[in-house]
Enzyme design. Structure first.
Site, mmCIF file in Angstrom:
data_model
loop_
_atom_site.group_PDB
_atom_site.id
_atom_site.type_symbol
_atom_site.label_atom_id
_atom_site.label_comp_id
_atom_site.label_asym_id
_atom_site.label_seq_id
_atom_site.Cartn_x
_atom_site.Cartn_y
_atom_site.Cartn_z
ATOM 1 N N ARG A 274 -28.187 -8.360 -39.264
ATOM 2 C CA ARG A 274 -29.648 -7.441 -39.061
ATOM 3 C C ARG A 274 -29.773 -6.958 -40.444
ATOM 4 O O ARG A 274 -29.059 -6.083 -41.086
ATOM 5 C CB ARG A 274 -29.371 -6.839 -38.065
ATOM 6 C CG ARG A 274 -29.600 -7.174 -36.525
ATOM 7 C CD ARG A 274 -29.443 -6.378 -35.473
ATOM 8 N NE ARG A 274 -29.517 -7.029 -34.160
ATOM 9 C CZ ARG A 274 -29.405 -6.488 -32.935
ATOM 10 N NH1 ARG A 274 -29.244 -5.132 -33.040
ATOM 11 N NH2 ARG A 274 -29.215 -7.052 -31.810
ATOM 12 N N ARG A 289 -24.585 1.792 -37.983
ATOM 13 C CA ARG A 289 -25.729 0.576 -38.241
ATOM 14 C C ARG A 289 -25.579 0.147 -39.325
ATOM 15 O O ARG A 289 -25.750 0.431 -40.424
ATOM 16 C CB ARG A 289 -26.981 1.469 -38.150
ATOM 17 C CG ARG A 289 -28.331 0.630 -38.372
ATOM 18 C CD ARG A 289 -29.602 1.628 -38.200
ATOM 19 N NE ARG A 289 -29.797 2.455 -37.374
ATOM 20 C CZ ARG A 289 -30.501 2.265 -36.189
ATOM 21 N NH1 ARG A 289 -30.709 0.928 -35.843
ATOM 22 N NH2 ARG A 289 -30.603 3.126 -35.119
ATOM 23 N N GLU A 361 -26.432 4.492 -27.801
ATOM 24 C CA GLU A 361 -26.378 2.946 -27.189
ATOM 25 C C GLU A 361 -25.039 2.162 -27.684
ATOM 26 O O GLU A 361 -24.903 2.139 -29.039
ATOM 27 C CB GLU A 361 -27.613 2.263 -27.464
ATOM 28 C CG GLU A 361 -27.943 0.863 -27.071
ATOM 29 C CD GLU A 361 -28.841 0.119 -27.727
ATOM 30 O OE1 GLU A 361 -28.579 -1.347 -27.862
ATOM 31 O OE2 GLU A 361 -29.734 0.653 -28.216
ATOM 32 N N SER A 364 -26.872 -3.067 -24.268
ATOM 33 C CA SER A 364 -28.538 -3.260 -23.845
ATOM 34 C C SER A 364 -28.444 -4.516 -23.096
ATOM 35 O O SER A 364 -28.152 -5.730 -23.583
ATOM 36 C CB SER A 364 -29.471 -3.059 -24.870
ATOM 37 O OG SER A 364 -30.943 -3.232 -24.535
ATOM 38 N N ARG A 403 -19.531 -0.154 -32.533
ATOM 39 C CA ARG A 403 -19.665 1.087 -31.615
ATOM 40 C C ARG A 403 -18.606 1.563 -30.597
ATOM 41 O O ARG A 403 -18.423 2.782 -30.450
ATOM 42 C CB ARG A 403 -21.090 1.086 -31.123
ATOM 43 C CG ARG A 403 -22.181 0.955 -32.426
ATOM 44 C CD ARG A 403 -23.397 1.012 -31.620
ATOM 45 N NE ARG A 403 -24.609 0.977 -32.666
ATOM 46 C CZ ARG A 403 -25.677 1.595 -32.428
ATOM 47 N NH1 ARG A 403 -26.065 1.986 -31.163
ATOM 48 N NH2 ARG A 403 -26.701 1.517 -33.362
#
Length: 442
Positions: A274, A289, A361, A364, A403
């Site tokens: 990403r 991130r 988070e 999801s 994560r």
């Protein structure tokens, strides 16, 4: 014709019939997402398309009728009428060509406009503007207490030798990390645990697929055209996947499945990429991130009647991994203003990070209903030979591996700089459940 129009051709995004039948309801659903009404613009494009189609069909009928009369008129020697009809046939031919081009343009404009509209939220999704309006539905585990100030993962003594940001920056730039030794092995063990649990206990089929896909695959799952800046495009025209949701979901693109073959449940461990466009200044420290990361992704393809129950099942599969690892977490239902573009309903699972003193988070899970299936033309054949219908698709992290690594390291940190690792990782770490202050497994 643009790439968007090329792919949109023949791909129904939203069902135009629903907008025609109740435009106010369609706009009301979008308003719950904080979006302005679009039905009048969509219906104007639809009317232009239908008008062009009707005109083309009428002109074709007139041309065919005139063509039949030409021979009759010529046989009776009516030269004037013959010339008039021949001119009419030629004029109608040109008119048909013009109207067919108008039809193609109107069709592409309509489908391109529909392509830009997000999914409609389910009726039971809570209304809200942003993440502060999300609704907590589950909380498990108690955040650990420490007799020292807990550190973020990259500051823990035992982690530092195995988490190298400086070398990664020299190789690739910011938002990359190089994992070594014990930390790298823990990272790998977490992915192996997730895959084994999902395949052996949860009945998912493991898939190892490509991480470079064609443009139409990104369109199919909704990453394009709206979110092109968030992903990477190679010079050869391949896109690097932001998650293996793209790969797994598109395995049914263009297919008509037997109803008995549903649900189809898949899981994949892959690299993900990403660009993090628009996230400048957010989570710049550590590996929370990153531009390149790993996820274990779950995807389900289901009968429409089963998709809501499948979302709850998928959420439980993700929660179970955290429970096996002894990590405190909470699950929230995202409000309408915080849901992703393609989602009808989303459950976010947030893990406790002591170094940040908050939940973040880690998974999801979303149902998209038939939103992606329409874009991919993925259908199933109901029992009894009825007309094929669109499947429903779901996706969810099971979990984000990096994560999860952060959570394991931060929740297990000790005062001496070592890390106590979860017992559940024992089989994949050779029984070594301590990361020493020097960065070795013991």
């Amino acid at each position: 014709m643009s790439p968007v129009e090329t792919y949109a051709k023949g791909r129904p995004m939203h069902d135009i019939r629903i907008i025609r039948e109740d435009p106010a309801a369609f706009d009301a659903a979008l308003a719950r997402r904080g979006l302005a009404p679009v039905s009048s613009d969509i219906l104007a494009l639809d009317e232009a398309r239908r008008r062009a189609i009707a005109g083309s069909e009428s002109a074709l009928a007139e041309r065919n009728a005139a063509s039949k009369e030409v021979g009759v008129v010529k046989s009776r020697g009516d030269d004037a009428e013959f010339e008039r009809l021949r001119a009419l046939v030629a004029a109608k031919k040109d008119e048909i060509a013009r109207l067919e081009e108008e039809t193609r343009a109107a069709d592409a404009a309509l489908r391109t406009a529909l392509l830009e509209i997000p999914n409609l939220p389910d009726a039971d999704v809570p209304d809200g503007a942003d993440e502060t309006d999300n609704v907590e539905v589950n909380r498990r585990g108690t955040p650990p207490t420490f007799d020292f100030a807990p550190l973020e993962h990259y500051d823990i003594a035992g982690v530092k030798p195995g988490m190298d940001f400086e070398t990664a920056a020299r190789l690739s730039g910011t938002r990359f990390v190089l994992l070594r030794g014990g930390v790298a092995r823990i990272h790998r063990a977490l992915a192996q645990l997730m895959l084994d649990v999902h395949t052996q206990d949860n009945g998912l089929t493991e898939v190892n697929g490509p991480v470079m896909v064609r443009e139409e695959a990104m369109f199919g799952t909704g990453q394009l055209p709206k979110f092109g800046d968030d992903s990477y495009l190679t010079r050869e025209g391949f896109w690097l996947i932001p998650t293996s949701e793209v790969t797994l979901t598109n395995t049914v693109a263009g297919e008509i499945l037997d109803a008995e073959a549903l649900p189809r449940r898949m899981v994949s461990h892959s690299l993900c990429f990403r660009s993090e466009a628009g996230s400048a200044g957010r989570d710049t420290s550590g590996m929370l991130r990153q531009h390149q990361f790993e996820k274990v992704e779950m995807v389900s393809v289901t009968h429409p009647d089963e998709s809501r129950a499948e979302l709850d099942r998928m959420t439980r599969c993700a929660e179970d991994i955290l429970e096996r690892l002894g990590l405190p977490y909470r699950t929230v239902v995202l409000c309408t203003g915080d849901m992703g573009f393609g989602a009808r309903r989303t459950h976010d699972i947030e893990v406790w990070l002591p170094g940040q003193d908050t939940y973040r988070e880690i998974s999801s899970c979303s149902t998209t209903g038939d939103f992606q299936a329409r874009r991919m033309n993925a259908r199933f054949r109901p029992a009894g030979g009825a007309k094929p219908e669109f499947v429903h698709t779901l996706n969810g992290s099971g979990l984000a591996v990096g994560r999860c690594l952060i959570a394991v390291l931060e929740n297990g940190q000790q005062a001496d700089g070592s890390v106590r690792l979860p017992d559940a990782l024992g089989p994949w770490l050779g029984g070594k459940l301590t990361l020493t202050a020097e960065g070795a497994l013991a």
